[in-house]
Design a protein around this motif. Structure first.
Motif, PDB file in Angstrom:
ATOM      1  N   HIS A  41       0.830  -1.204   0.000  1.00  0.00           N
ATOM      2  CA  HIS A  41       0.000   0.000   0.000  1.00  0.00           C
ATOM      3  C   HIS A  41       0.865   1.254   0.000  1.00  0.00           C
ATOM      4  O   HIS A  41       0.536   2.251  -0.651  1.00  0.00           O
ATOM      5  CB  HIS A  41      -0.920  -0.002   1.224  1.00  0.00           C
ATOM      6  N   LEU A  44       2.149   3.054  -3.327  1.00  0.00           N
ATOM      7  CA  LEU A  44       1.428   4.070  -4.090  1.00  0.00           C
ATOM      8  C   LEU A  44       1.922   5.471  -3.764  1.00  0.00           C
ATOM      9  O   LEU A  44       1.940   6.351  -4.625  1.00  0.00           O
ATOM     10  CB  LEU A  44      -0.075   3.962  -3.831  1.00  0.00           C
ATOM     11  N   VAL A  47       4.793   5.992  -5.897  1.00  0.00           N
ATOM     12  CA  VAL A  47       4.367   6.370  -7.246  1.00  0.00           C
ATOM     13  C   VAL A  47       4.120   7.873  -7.319  1.00  0.00           C
ATOM     14  O   VAL A  47       4.538   8.552  -8.270  1.00  0.00           O
ATOM     15  CB  VAL A  47       3.094   5.599  -7.643  1.00  0.00           C
ATOM     16  N   LEU A  94      -1.534   4.690   1.813  1.00  0.00           N
ATOM     17  CA  LEU A  94      -2.366   4.455   0.632  1.00  0.00           C
ATOM     18  C   LEU A  94      -3.206   5.685   0.305  1.00  0.00           C
ATOM     19  O   LEU A  94      -3.254   6.137  -0.843  1.00  0.00           O
ATOM     20  CB  LEU A  94      -3.273   3.245   0.874  1.00  0.00           C
ATOM     21  N   MET A  98      -2.814   8.301  -2.993  1.00  0.00           N
ATOM     22  CA  MET A  98      -3.893   8.552  -3.952  1.00  0.00           C
ATOM     23  C   MET A  98      -4.221  10.034  -4.041  1.00  0.00           C
ATOM     24  O   MET A  98      -4.465  10.574  -5.121  1.00  0.00           O
ATOM     25  CB  MET A  98      -5.126   7.744  -3.554  1.00  0.00           C
ATOM     26  N   LEU A 111      -4.697   5.176 -12.232  1.00  0.00           N
ATOM     27  CA  LEU A 111      -4.395   4.565 -10.943  1.00  0.00           C
ATOM     28  C   LEU A 111      -4.705   3.072 -10.930  1.00  0.00           C
ATOM     29  O   LEU A 111      -4.116   2.327 -10.155  1.00  0.00           O
ATOM     30  CB  LEU A 111      -5.184   5.266  -9.834  1.00  0.00           C
ATOM     31  N   TYR A 114      -1.675   1.030 -11.358  1.00  0.00           N
ATOM     32  CA  TYR A 114      -0.800   0.898 -10.199  1.00  0.00           C
ATOM     33  C   TYR A 114      -1.463   0.125  -9.068  1.00  0.00           C
ATOM     34  O   TYR A 114      -0.780  -0.478  -8.253  1.00  0.00           O
ATOM     35  CB  TYR A 114      -0.377   2.278  -9.709  1.00  0.00           C
ATOM     36  N   LEU A 115      -2.779   0.139  -9.001  1.00  0.00           N
ATOM     37  CA  LEU A 115      -3.480  -0.602  -7.967  1.00  0.00           C
ATOM     38  C   LEU A 115      -3.586  -2.082  -8.315  1.00  0.00           C
ATOM     39  O   LEU A 115      -3.416  -2.948  -7.463  1.00  0.00           O
ATOM     40  CB  LEU A 115      -4.880  -0.024  -7.745  1.00  0.00           C
ATOM     41  N   ALA A 189      -0.240  -2.610  -6.567  1.00  0.00           N
ATOM     42  CA  ALA A 189      -0.001  -2.470  -5.140  1.00  0.00           C
ATOM     43  C   ALA A 189      -0.950  -3.328  -4.310  1.00  0.00           C
ATOM     44  O   ALA A 189      -0.583  -3.830  -3.258  1.00  0.00           O
ATOM     45  CB  ALA A 189      -0.138  -1.001  -4.737  1.00  0.00           C
TER      46      ALA A 189
END
Length: 272
Positions: A41, A44, A47, A94, A98, A111, A114-115, A189
């Motif tokens: 988590h 992210l 990222v 997380l 986001m 997203l 990446y999720l 992730a």
């Protein structure tokens, strides 16, 4: 050959499976499943940092993953239980990641990739990163294998043997950060911890030695990758979740085989 995106996807998945196999065994043995989720988590947020500061994704994710490990270590035992610290930092990282991504100007970010990963979009550069990361993880765990095993089985005996359990824990933290950084583009992730836990859990009832479990977990992970990609190709499924579904099916088969084997051993013991 590498111009074929399915071949690149298969090679990327195999590299991830090989890295996750021995590391996943220690995650299962040490009951670190939630720790793996928290690290994934936190990726992210890495990222978001990568996009905000225009730095490569791989080192940014590793930096955040190691910061997560340090944060959990610092909070645990200071009026906070380990699972509480993990829960707070996991969800905070997380959510922060986001939100941070949404503020990065001039960047359109999917997203979902990446999720949940986008293994079919793996490039040659991604492939090199994945295999370099996987090689580093396997080399690190092979180097520290005996010490990690002893520290996992009995921290007290490890100390008596001159091994520092906390140092071995940090070796696992580094390996976990490398795997998350390499795997975030493949299964994402939210699903990377599944590739760590499920193949190792599937291998556990089938073998009797730690080394055999690591090898079996690697085989199960590779089979899951190839099976998931085949399902994605033939049934137009999302590739990352399809891979996790495939290894889950192998886990259920492993549980069934293990149960049958235990039943046979009990019956054989009763006839003696």
């Amino acid at each position: 050959m590498l111009d074929d995106f399915m071949i690149r996807a298969a090679l990327a998945g195999i590299g991830l499976a090989l890295a996750c196999a021995p590391l996943g065994c220690f995650v299962v043995w040490r009951r670190m499943a939630y720790y793996g989720d928290a690290t994934a988590h936190a990726a992210l947020l890495g990222v978001a940092l990568s996009l905000a500061f225009a730095v490569p994704l791989f080192p940014a994710v590793i930096l955040v993953a190691l910061a997560m490990a340090a944060g959990v270590t610092g909070l645990t035992g200071r009026n906070h239980a380990g699972d509480t610290a993990l829960g707070v930092l996991s969800h905070a990282a997380l959510a922060t990641g986001m939100v941070a991504v949404s503020f990065v100007p001039g960047v359109r970010t999917d997203l979902m990739a990446y999720l949940f990963g986008d293994i079919l979009a793996v490039t040659r550069g991604d492939l090199a990163t994945i295999w370099l990361g996987a090689g580093a993880v396997v080399a690190l765990l092979a180097w520290r294998w005996s010490a990690l095993l002893l520290a996992t089985l009995s921290p007290e005996m490890a100390v008596a043997a001159g091994i520092r359990p906390k140092a071995e824990q940090w070796a696992l933290n580094v390996a976990l950060a490398l795997v998350v950084a390499a795997g975030i583009r493949i299964v994402g992730a939210l699903l990377i911890s599944a590739m760590l836990i499920i193949p190792a859990a599937a291998a556990r009832p089938l073998v009797r030695t730690p080394e055999a479990m690591a090898v079996a977990a690697g085989g199960i992970g590779i089979a899951g990758v190839l099976g998931g990609l085949a399902g994605a190709w033939n049934a137009d499924l999302p590739a990352g979740p399809a891979i996790v579904c495939a290894v889950t099916i192998l886990f259920l088969l492993g549980v069934l085989v293990g149960a049958v084997g235990r039943g046979r051993r009990k019956r054989a013991g009763g006839t003696l």
